[in-house]
Every structure is written in C-alpha cells, then in structure tokens.
Design a protein around this motif. Structure first.
Motif, PDB file in Angstrom:
ATOM      1  N   ASN A  98       0.836  -1.191   0.000  1.00 29.36           N
ATOM      2  CA  ASN A  98       0.000   0.000   0.000  1.00 29.36           C
ATOM      3  C   ASN A  98       0.879   1.252   0.000  1.00 29.36           C
ATOM      4  O   ASN A  98       0.634   2.197  -0.744  1.00 29.36           O
ATOM      5  N   TRP A 101       2.443   2.090  -3.484  1.00 24.23           N
ATOM      6  CA  TRP A 101       1.601   2.456  -4.612  1.00 24.23           C
ATOM      7  C   TRP A 101       1.560   3.959  -4.857  1.00 24.23           C
ATOM      8  O   TRP A 101       1.705   4.417  -5.992  1.00 24.23           O
ATOM      9  N   THR A 102       1.343   4.760  -3.839  1.00 25.77           N
ATOM     10  CA  THR A 102       1.171   6.206  -4.023  1.00 25.77           C
ATOM     11  C   THR A 102       2.385   6.861  -4.675  1.00 25.77           C
ATOM     12  O   THR A 102       2.229   7.613  -5.640  1.00 25.77           O
ATOM     13  N   ALA A 114       2.698   0.907 -11.000  1.00 28.86           N
ATOM     14  CA  ALA A 114       1.690   1.060  -9.956  1.00 28.86           C
ATOM     15  C   ALA A 114       0.623  -0.026 -10.080  1.00 28.86           C
ATOM     16  O   ALA A 114       0.160  -0.564  -9.071  1.00 28.86           O
ATOM     17  N   ASP A 117       2.006  -3.174  -8.686  1.00 27.86           N
ATOM     18  CA  ASP A 117       1.988  -3.085  -7.224  1.00 27.86           C
ATOM     19  C   ASP A 117       0.584  -3.288  -6.674  1.00 27.86           C
ATOM     20  O   ASP A 117       0.392  -4.044  -5.712  1.00 27.86           O
ATOM     21  N   ILE A 118      -0.407  -2.643  -7.272  1.00 28.14           N
ATOM     22  CA  ILE A 118      -1.751  -2.730  -6.696  1.00 28.14           C
ATOM     23  C   ILE A 118      -2.366  -4.113  -6.920  1.00 28.14           C
ATOM     24  O   ILE A 118      -3.172  -4.570  -6.111  1.00 28.14           O
ATOM     25  N   THR A 154      -7.765  -0.836  -8.128  1.00 33.78           N
ATOM     26  CA  THR A 154      -7.028  -1.611  -9.126  1.00 33.78           C
ATOM     27  C   THR A 154      -7.653  -1.403 -10.504  1.00 33.78           C
ATOM     28  O   THR A 154      -6.940  -1.159 -11.491  1.00 33.78           O
ATOM     29  N   ASN A 157      -6.811   2.148 -11.625  1.00 38.48           N
ATOM     30  CA  ASN A 157      -5.417   2.215 -12.063  1.00 38.48           C
ATOM     31  C   ASN A 157      -5.284   1.615 -13.467  1.00 38.48           C
ATOM     32  O   ASN A 157      -4.632   2.189 -14.341  1.00 38.48           O
TER      33      ASN A 157
END
Length: 165
Positions: A98, A101-102, A114, A117-118, A154, A157
């Motif tokens: 978490n 991600w940002t 990203a 990652d998510i 997700t 994204n």
C-alpha cells in the motif's frame, strides 16, 4: 491458563490500539509525502466516467486505515495463537505494498508499475482477509470494505493506464 484457541488479553489494550493506528496512519502520511500534489495529478488524468471525484479519496482512506488498525488489534487481542503471527505478516505485507503504490502512481507517474503493485496489494489483502478469518472472523469482516476499495482502485489504475494517463 489460556487454551489453544485463545490468547490472554494484553494488560494495556488501548496503547496497543494507538500503536497500530499510528502505524496505519504513518503509512498514509508517508505515501502522502511522496505525492504531495496527488490532487492535481488526479485532476489532470484521463479518467473513466465511473471515476470518483478527487475529494472522495481522503475520507475513504482515512476510515480504511483506521479499520486496518482496529482489525489488527482484534487479531492481537482475540486471535488464536497459531493464526495470529501469519495474519500479522500478511497485514504488514499489504501495508508495505500500500505504501509503495502512491509514490509509484502519483509521484513517479509510473502507472504500469503502480498497476503491478496494486495487483500484488489486492492479492495481499485477500491473503490478509483469509488469515484474519482464521485468527478472528470479525477482524476479517472489518477488512472487507478495504478489499472492495482496493479492487476498485485496481480497476481505476488499469483504466488510467489504458486511457493513457
């Protein structure tokens, strides 16, 4: 003497909750520092029609980080001894994903990374919910809104990536 399925309550459960809240909100703060201009970036993206307005994210994440802490607290307080450790390992792993991600999405504009990652985060949240269910079922139920929100994020994204940011 506690049985195999219960763990004695800590002598000071409230400070434990405060530590878990601090950990959860530290993840939020660190992510926020890595992408201080997230609101501007979000407003500039090509978004699908179903994307929420930017102001929604702050309140939603504030509540979700709180429930992450409370769920972990319940696992520590009420979880079975055998299931507690794996549950907290999953919890820590999803917090780390978490956190990453940002900065990937908003800080670096690396929408593909990203998304990787998510997707891993979503899998880790599923693992966390399953592990929490073995440790203390009500704690797992507290994570269902988080699971749904991460699934939604997700998809969002992925849509941003497909639409070209």
């Amino acid at each position: 003497m506690p049985s195999d399925t219960t763990v004695p309550l800590p002598r000071r459960p409230v400070p434990l909750l405060l530590v878990l809240l601090a950990v959860s909100y530290a993840v939020a703060a660190l992510g926020g520092l890595a992408a201080a201009d997230a609101g501007e970036v979000y407003a500039s993206l090509r978004l699908p029609g179903w994307a929420p307005p930017g102001w929604v994210f702050g309140p939603v994440w504030t509540v979700l980080y709180g429930t992450l802490a409370v769920a972990a607290w319940l696992v520590l307080l009420r979880g079975t001894a055998a299931a507690r450790r794996p549950a907290l390992v999953w919890w820590a792993a999803q917090l780390l994903l978490n956190l990453l991600w940002t900065p990937l999405f908003f800080g670096a504009g690396a929408y593909g990374w990203a998304l990787v990652d998510i997707v891993l985060l979503l899998a880790a949240v599923v693992g966390t919910v399953a592990a929490f269910a073995r440790a203390h079922r009500p704690a797992a139920w507290l994570l269902v809104p988080y699971l749904l929100w991460v699934a939604f994020a997700t998809a969002l994204n992925g849509a941003v990536l497909v639409l070209g940011g």
